[in-house]
Enzyme design. Structure first.
Site, PDB file in Angstrom:
ATOM      1  N   HIS A 155      56.464  -9.802 -15.362  1.00  0.00           N
ATOM      2  CA  HIS A 155      57.254 -10.474 -14.333  1.00  0.00           C
ATOM      3  C   HIS A 155      58.641 -10.878 -14.836  1.00  0.00           C
ATOM      4  O   HIS A 155      58.834 -11.251 -15.987  1.00  0.00           O
ATOM      5  CB  HIS A 155      56.512 -11.710 -13.826  1.00  0.00           C
ATOM      6  CG  HIS A 155      56.188 -12.708 -14.904  1.00  0.00           C
ATOM      7  ND1 HIS A 155      57.070 -13.682 -15.317  1.00  0.00           N
ATOM      8  CD2 HIS A 155      55.075 -12.871 -15.656  1.00  0.00           C
ATOM      9  CE1 HIS A 155      56.511 -14.420 -16.265  1.00  0.00           C
ATOM     10  NE2 HIS A 155      55.298 -13.936 -16.501  1.00  0.00           N
ATOM     11  N   ASP A 156      59.610 -10.750 -13.950  1.00  0.00           N
ATOM     12  CA  ASP A 156      60.974 -11.226 -14.162  1.00  0.00           C
ATOM     13  C   ASP A 156      61.712 -10.480 -15.265  1.00  0.00           C
ATOM     14  O   ASP A 156      62.720 -10.970 -15.780  1.00  0.00           O
ATOM     15  CB  ASP A 156      60.977 -12.733 -14.456  1.00  0.00           C
ATOM     16  CG  ASP A 156      60.239 -13.522 -13.387  1.00  0.00           C
ATOM     17  OD1 ASP A 156      60.676 -13.487 -12.225  1.00  0.00           O
ATOM     18  OD2 ASP A 156      59.210 -14.150 -13.705  1.00  0.00           O
ATOM     19  N   GLY A 174      57.050 -11.614 -20.107  1.00  0.00           N
ATOM     20  CA  GLY A 174      57.903 -12.034 -19.007  1.00  0.00           C
ATOM     21  C   GLY A 174      59.335 -12.325 -19.426  1.00  0.00           C
ATOM     22  O   GLY A 174      59.605 -12.695 -20.570  1.00  0.00           O
TER      23      GLY A 174
END
Length: 268
Positions: free
Chosen positions: A130-131, A148
């Site tokens: 994520h991200d 992340g």
């Protein structure tokens, strides 16, 4: 292809594929066997999902992307703080995404979006968490793993089996050697690799015994390994000494042939 029509009406949509009526999939795309395309997925032109691909959303995928079997794209992030928010994943054009890759959407705490650029080669078993932001023309080799909030700049190469710590930046045009654990930023233009202090510690005695090697075969191999690995001679002198001996046996003759055929050198 008309997504609202029943499966199988288009040669480009395999009868076993499941495409949500709210997904946007152009006629030029190919959705292969057992693929699942969820709602809030927008695909560009000329994309191919070869088989067993799962696309969740909200996800936007550009043009001319090929996605190989057992890949999952745009599913929920692996973050305990995530509560089902409508975060996003954006992927550019002309990417090759190989088998069993996972690319997750963003989280509210990280800006809500994961981005992958264009012209990237994402090899098998890679994970983009994520991200993360992966720029254009990046190569991620087999089982490279981004935690992340990682940023990978353009033309970087992340080698096989490389775990990258969260919030790390990997600079443009850098190269990370396989098996290197990255916990801090990698300089642009750099060659970065873990130390590789690998040694051959002798013959695989137990394994060879289990394979039925006789004591005489083991003795000859052990003698050859003492000359190759334990003496202070260089490889050329070691081979010459071995070849001067009589009754080497088929195993040692094969060992000598193997060493003589080495182009990258042998581990000692």
């Amino acid at each position: 292809m008309s997504i609202g029509e029943p499966p199988g009406v288009s040669a480009r949509l395999h009868p076993t594929a499941i495409v949500d009526p709210r997904a946007q999939v152009p006629d030029t795309c190919v959705v292969g066997p057992f693929c699942i395309v969820g709602e809030d997925v927008v695909m560009g032109e000329n994309c191919e999902l070869i088989s067993h691909v799962v696309l969740g959303g909200p996800t936007t995928i550009g043009n001319n992307n090929r996605v190989f079997p057992f890949t999952t794209i745009g599913l929920e992030p692996q973050d305990l703080k995530f509560k089902g928010e409508k975060t996003r994943l954006e992927i550019g054009d002309n990417n090759v995404i190989r088998e069993s890759v996972t690319i997750h959407r963003g989280t509210p705490g990280g800006g809500g979006i994961t981005r992958v650029g264009s012209n990237c080669l994402i090899m098998a078993y890679t994970h983009i968490a994520h991200d993360c932001t992966v720029a254009d023309n990046v190569i991620m080799a087999n089982a490279a793993t981004l935690a992340g909030h990682v940023t990978v700049e353009e033309y970087a190469v992340v080698g096989a089996l490389c775990p990258v710590h969260q919030f790390v930046r990997i600079g443009a045009y850098s190269y990370i050697g396989g098996g290197t654990t990255i916990t801090q930023d990698v300089l642009p233009f750099s060659l970065t690799s873990a130390k590789r202090e690998v040694h051959a510690f002798g013959m695989n005695s137990i394994g060879l015994q289990r394979k039925g090697f006789s004591k005489e075969r083991l003795r000859k191999i052990h003698r050859a390994y003492r000359v190759l690995l334990k003496s202070k001679m260089n490889i050329g002198d070691s081979l010459a000494k071995l070849k001067a001996e009589t009754d080497l046996g088929q195993d040692v003759e094969g060992l000598i042939k193997f060493v003589e055929g080495s182009e990258r050198g042998i581990l000692k």
